[in-house]
Design an enzyme around this catalytic site. Structure first.
Site, PDB file in Angstrom:
ATOM      1  N   ASP A  31       0.856  -1.190   0.000  1.00 59.06           N
ATOM      2  CA  ASP A  31       0.000   0.000   0.000  1.00 59.06           C
ATOM      3  C   ASP A  31       0.893   1.241   0.000  1.00 59.06           C
ATOM      4  O   ASP A  31       1.877   1.319   0.740  1.00 59.06           O
ATOM      5  CB  ASP A  31      -0.923  -0.007   1.227  1.00 59.06           C
ATOM      6  N   ILE A  32       0.520   2.219  -0.820  1.00 56.98           N
ATOM      7  CA  ILE A  32       1.331   3.432  -0.968  1.00 56.98           C
ATOM      8  C   ILE A  32       1.302   4.291   0.299  1.00 56.98           C
ATOM      9  O   ILE A  32       2.202   5.105   0.523  1.00 56.98           O
ATOM     10  CB  ILE A  32       0.815   4.226  -2.198  1.00 56.98           C
ATOM     11  N   GLY A  94     -15.789   2.651   3.906  1.00 54.91           N
ATOM     12  CA  GLY A  94     -14.601   3.483   3.719  1.00 54.91           C
ATOM     13  C   GLY A  94     -13.835   3.175   2.442  1.00 54.91           C
ATOM     14  O   GLY A  94     -12.642   3.470   2.351  1.00 54.91           O
ATOM     15  N   GLN A  95     -14.522   2.599   1.460  1.00 54.34           N
ATOM     16  CA  GLN A  95     -13.837   2.243   0.209  1.00 54.34           C
ATOM     17  C   GLN A  95     -13.558   3.499  -0.613  1.00 54.34           C
ATOM     18  O   GLN A  95     -14.471   4.282  -0.887  1.00 54.34           O
ATOM     19  CB  GLN A  95     -14.705   1.267  -0.605  1.00 54.34           C
ATOM     20  N   HIS A 101     -10.358  -4.986  -3.329  1.00 50.32           N
ATOM     21  CA  HIS A 101      -9.010  -5.199  -2.783  1.00 50.32           C
ATOM     22  C   HIS A 101      -9.104  -5.631  -1.337  1.00 50.32           C
ATOM     23  O   HIS A 101      -9.980  -5.190  -0.597  1.00 50.32           O
ATOM     24  CB  HIS A 101      -8.140  -3.949  -2.913  1.00 50.32           C
TER      25      HIS A 101
HETATM   26  P1  AMP Z   1      -9.701   1.692   0.419  1.00 43.11           P
HETATM   27  O1  AMP Z   1      -9.769   2.986   1.172  1.00 43.11           O
HETATM   28  O2  AMP Z   1     -10.098   0.499   1.189  1.00 43.11           O
HETATM   29  O3  AMP Z   1     -10.410   1.807  -0.912  1.00 43.11           O
HETATM   30  O4  AMP Z   1      -8.157   1.457   0.131  1.00 43.11           O
HETATM   31  C1  AMP Z   1      -7.479   1.977  -0.962  1.00 43.11           C
HETATM   32  C2  AMP Z   1      -6.016   1.871  -0.637  1.00 43.11           C
HETATM   33  O5  AMP Z   1      -5.287   1.997  -1.835  1.00 43.11           O
HETATM   34  C3  AMP Z   1      -5.495   2.937   0.317  1.00 43.11           C
HETATM   35  O6  AMP Z   1      -4.954   2.313   1.478  1.00 43.11           O
HETATM   36  C4  AMP Z   1      -4.431   3.659  -0.500  1.00 43.11           C
HETATM   37  O7  AMP Z   1      -3.322   4.041   0.277  1.00 43.11           O
HETATM   38  C5  AMP Z   1      -4.068   2.618  -1.534  1.00 43.11           C
HETATM   39  N1  AMP Z   1      -3.535   3.089  -2.799  1.00 43.11           N
HETATM   40  C6  AMP Z   1      -4.067   4.047  -3.603  1.00 43.11           C
HETATM   41  N2  AMP Z   1      -3.315   4.197  -4.710  1.00 43.11           N
HETATM   42  C7  AMP Z   1      -2.290   3.311  -4.609  1.00 43.11           C
HETATM   43  C8  AMP Z   1      -1.174   2.987  -5.424  1.00 43.11           C
HETATM   44  N3  AMP Z   1      -0.941   3.603  -6.604  1.00 43.11           N
HETATM   45  N4  AMP Z   1      -0.321   2.031  -5.004  1.00 43.11           N
HETATM   46  C9  AMP Z   1      -0.525   1.411  -3.836  1.00 43.11           C
HETATM   47  N5  AMP Z   1      -1.562   1.657  -3.021  1.00 43.11           N
HETATM   48  C10 AMP Z   1      -2.424   2.613  -3.382  1.00 43.11           C
END
Ligand code: AMP
Ligand code: ZN
Length: 115
Positions: A31-32, A94-95, A101
């Site tokens: 995760d970024i 919270g998506q 994912h």
């Molecule tokens: P959610 O809030 O459950 O939809 O989670 C989305 C997740 O994606 C968050 O934890 C972000 O930090 C992560 N995220 C968004 N863009 C990227 C990316 N390019 N690479 C890795 N993680 C990412």
């Protein structure tokens, strides 16, 4: 592949990541914006909006995602102390990224109830 979906771009290598696990149907990557010392996202390569959008004919992908989790946990050293898997679903979940994912979180004790 859905245009402008960031996780579809990761799945198709338009956005490079360092895969932690990958097979023909799923990929896991860091995760970024990590929320724990270990924070990995596990996604199906095919676009599915969220858990509620899994069609009966796609249900094998859930088995594939589940099967990847122990492999990822072993690779990241999470099997002794454990970890948490979170699937945020739609607004109240919270998506923020609308491609299914699984968050795999570890490396510290998690709180309950979650925020
Ligand atoms: P959610 O809030 O459950 O939809 O989670 C989305 C997740 O994606 C968050 O934890 C972000 O930090 C992560 N995220 C968004 N863009 C990227 C990316 N390019 N690479 C890795 N993680 C990412
Ligand atoms: Zn997508």
């Amino acid at each position: 592949m859905q245009n402008e979906c960031i996780f579809c771009k990761i799945a198709t290598k338009q956005i490079p990541v360092e895969p932690i696990y990958e097979d023909e149907q799923v990929i896991a990557f860091p995760d970024i914006n990590p929320a724990a010392p270990v924070h990995v996202l596990l996604i199906p390569k095919m676009h599915i909006d969220h858990l509620l959008a899994v069609k009966p004919q796609d249900s094998a992908i859930l088995a594939r995602l589940s099967a990847a989790i122990p492999k990822i946990a072993a690779k990241l050293g999470l099997t002794d102390d454990g970890f948490r898997v979170v699937i945020n679903t739609k607004k109240n979940g919270g998506q923020t990224v609308h491609h299914l994912h699984y968050h795999i979180l570890g490396g510290r004790s998690m709180n309950w109830p979650p925020g």
